[in-house]
Design a protein around this motif. Structure first.
Motif, PDB file in Angstrom:
ATOM      1  N   UNK A 145       0.834  -1.203   0.000  1.00 52.33           N
ATOM      2  CA  UNK A 145       0.000   0.000   0.000  1.00 52.33           C
ATOM      3  C   UNK A 145       0.871   1.256   0.000  1.00 52.33           C
ATOM      4  N   UNK A 146       1.936   1.239   0.803  1.00 53.35           N
ATOM      5  CA  UNK A 146       2.843   2.392   0.836  1.00 53.35           C
ATOM      6  C   UNK A 146       3.530   2.570  -0.512  1.00 53.35           C
ATOM      7  N   UNK A 147       3.917   1.463  -1.138  1.00 55.17           N
ATOM      8  CA  UNK A 147       4.518   1.546  -2.469  1.00 55.17           C
ATOM      9  C   UNK A 147       3.528   2.131  -3.471  1.00 55.17           C
ATOM     10  N   UNK A 148       2.273   1.699  -3.380  1.00 54.93           N
ATOM     11  CA  UNK A 148       1.253   2.225  -4.296  1.00 54.93           C
ATOM     12  C   UNK A 148       1.103   3.737  -4.123  1.00 54.93           C
ATOM     13  N   UNK A 149       1.122   4.208  -2.863  1.00 56.06           N
ATOM     14  CA  UNK A 149       1.030   5.655  -2.629  1.00 56.06           C
ATOM     15  C   UNK A 149       2.239   6.387  -3.216  1.00 56.06           C
ATOM     16  N   UNK A 150       3.407   5.773  -3.074  1.00 56.82           N
ATOM     17  CA  UNK A 150       4.618   6.410  -3.592  1.00 56.82           C
ATOM     18  C   UNK A 150       4.583   6.514  -5.112  1.00 56.82           C
ATOM     19  N   UNK A 151       4.167   5.453  -5.774  1.00 53.53           N
ATOM     20  CA  UNK A 151       4.111   5.494  -7.239  1.00 53.53           C
ATOM     21  C   UNK A 151       3.012   6.438  -7.719  1.00 53.53           C
ATOM     22  N   UNK A 152       1.922   6.514  -6.988  1.00 52.85           N
ATOM     23  CA  UNK A 152       0.852   7.433  -7.360  1.00 52.85           C
ATOM     24  C   UNK A 152       1.319   8.877  -7.206  1.00 52.85           C
ATOM     25  N   UNK A 153       2.069   9.160  -6.156  1.00 49.33           N
ATOM     26  CA  UNK A 153       2.571  10.519  -5.931  1.00 49.33           C
ATOM     27  C   UNK A 153       3.636  10.881  -6.958  1.00 49.33           C
ATOM     28  N   UNK A 154       4.570   9.961  -7.195  1.00 49.55           N
ATOM     29  CA  UNK A 154       5.712  10.284  -8.057  1.00 49.55           C
ATOM     30  C   UNK A 154       5.399  10.195  -9.536  1.00 49.55           C
ATOM     31  N   UNK A 155       4.560   9.241  -9.917  1.00 52.06           N
ATOM     32  CA  UNK A 155       4.334   8.926 -11.330  1.00 52.06           C
ATOM     33  C   UNK A 155       5.680   8.892 -12.072  1.00 52.06           C
ATOM     34  N   UNK A 156       6.565   8.022 -11.613  1.00 46.97           N
ATOM     35  CA  UNK A 156       7.949   8.086 -12.103  1.00 46.97           C
ATOM     36  C   UNK A 156       8.134   7.431 -13.462  1.00 46.97           C
ATOM     37  N   UNK A 157       9.047   7.983 -14.214  1.00 48.19           N
ATOM     38  CA  UNK A 157       9.519   7.335 -15.431  1.00 48.19           C
ATOM     39  C   UNK A 157      10.716   6.445 -15.129  1.00 48.19           C
TER      40      UNK A 157
END
Length: 322
Positions: free
Chosen positions: A67-79
Motif C-alpha cells: 500500500x505504501x509503495x502504491x502511494x509512492x508510485x501514485x505521488x511520483x508517477x515516475x519514469x
C-alpha cells in the motif's frame, strides 16, 4: 541527458531509500541533473536533504508495504526508479545488520525488492537502477587472487551478501516475466558525507576525522588491497545508468579506487604531515576479491572522479566529513 525521448524529457524519479547514506546522495545528484525525485522510505533521525527542501517530494513507508509503495508510485508517477534500500539495525553496518536480524534482512533486501519491482512493472516504469553489492562474491581465496568480473561465480558467505544475490535473481525474474529494464550496480566499500553507520567504512572515516582535527588515531585493520569508492561517484554511476540509451546488462561491478590502508594513510600524511595516525595490522575477518569494473565503463563511459589522491583530498575537507 535522459534515457527517454528528449522531446518529452520526463524527469520524475522515485528514489527508494532516498534518505539513507547513498540514497540521499543520489537524490542530490538527480536534483542537480534536473529531475524531480520523490523520496520513499522510513523516517530517518538525520535530515540529509534539509538544504534542498522544496526541490523533492516525499512519501514515508516501507518497501515491504504494498500500500505504501502504491502511494509512492501514485505521488511520483515516475519514469525511472532508483533503489538504494538495504536493511539496517541502528548504527550497525549492513553486513552486521544482516547477521543480527536475518529475517528482517530477507524481508527488506529480497522480498521488499520484489515488491518494488512488481510495482514498477505495473506502473510502466522504463528503467530501474538499484544498488547491489560486491559482497555477492565469496572470499577472495575462492578466486585464485584474480580480479573478478561479472562472469565470476557469486558465492556469498554473509546474510547480507545472500540477500543481494537473491535480489539479483529477483531482478532477472522481473526482466524475463515483465520485460522490466532493471540494472543492478554492485557497490564496493563506500565513503563520503553522510556515513553514519558502523563497519569497515566507519573505521576509515574515523581516521579521516582524526586527521582533520589533528588528533591522534590508531586503527586495527588489515593491509590487503581492497576496493572503495566515494559516494558521489556512486550517484554519478546511477545517473549514467539512467541516462544511457539502449539496453544495459542486468548487473555491473562498480570500480573506483583500489588501495591498501597503508597507502591511504601515506596519502593522508602527504597532505596532512601533522596527522598522527597508526595502524595495528590485523588479519581480515573476511577479505573479498578485487573487482574488475571495465564492463560498466565500456557500456556507459563512466569513470569515477575520485582516484586515491582525490578521494583522500575530498575526505579531508570539512564539508565531506561523515
Amino acid at each position: 541527458m535522459t534515457i527517454f525521448d528528449s522531446d518529452h524529457a520526463p524527469r520524475a524519479a522515485l528514489v527508494a531509500g532516498g534518505r539513507g547514506f547513498v540514497g540521499a546522495q543520489v537524490a542530490r545528484a538527480l536534483i542537480g541533473a534536473g529531475w524531480r525525485p520523490t523520496v520513499f522510505g522510513p523516517a530517518m533521525a538525520q535530515d540529509r536533504l534539509a538544504d534542498l527542501a522544496g526541490r523533492y517530494d516525499e512519501v514515508a513507508g516501507s518497501i515491504e508495504d504494498r500500500d505504501a509503495l502504491a502511494r509512492a508510485f501514485e505521488r511520483a508517477r515516475p519514469e525511472a526508479v532508483v533503489s538504494c534500500v538495504a536493511h539496517g539495525v541502528g548504527a550497525l553496518g549492513l553486513m552486521r545488520s544482516g547477521e543480527a536480524q536475518r529475517d528482517a534482512a530477507f524481508a527488506v533486501n529480497a522480498l521488499g525488492h520484489d515488491r518494488l519491482l512488481e510495482a514498477a512493472g505495473a506502473a510502466g516504469v522504463r528503467r530501474v537502477v538499484w544498488t547491489s553489492s560486491t559482497v555477492v562474491y565469496g572470499p577472495a581465496s575462492l578466486y585464485g587472487g584474480r580480479r573478478v568480473d561479472e562472469d565470476a561465480a557469486t558465492a556469498p558467505t554473509t546474510v547480507y551478501g545472500l540477500t543481494k544475490q537473491l535480489a539479483e535473481a529477483i531482478s532477472a525474474y522481473h526482466a524475463r516475466r515483465c520485460g522490466l529494464d532493471v540494472v543492478g550496480l554492485r557497490l564496493p566499500l563506500i565513503l563520503g558525507p553522510g556515513l553514519w553507520y558502523q563497519g569497515a567504512a566507519s573505521a576509515l572515516a574515523d581516521l579521516f576525522a582524526a586527521a582533520r582535527a589533528n588528533a591522534p588515531a590508531r586503527v586495527a585493520f588489515h593491509d590487503q588491497p581492497f576496493d572503495l569508492m566515494h559516494v558521489a561517484d556512486v550517484a554519478d554511476a546511477v545517473l549514467r545508468a539512467l541516462d544511457h540509451r539502449g539496453p544495459l546488462d542486468p548487473v555491473y561491478n562498480l570500480k573506483a579506487v583500489e588501495a591498501r590502508l597503508s597507502e591511504i594513510v601515506a596519502e593522508i600524511a602527504r597532505r596532512r604531515p601533522q596527522a598522527r595516525l597508526a595502524i595495528d595490522v590485523a588479519a581480515p575477518a573476511l577479505l573479498f576479491p578485487l573487482i574488475d569494473g571495465a564492463r560498466f565503463s565500456a557500456a556507459t563511459g563512466f569513470h569515477a572522479r575520485h582516484d586515491l589522491p582525490r578521494l583522500v583530498a575530498a575526505l579531508l575537507e570539512p564539508g565531506d566529513a561523515p
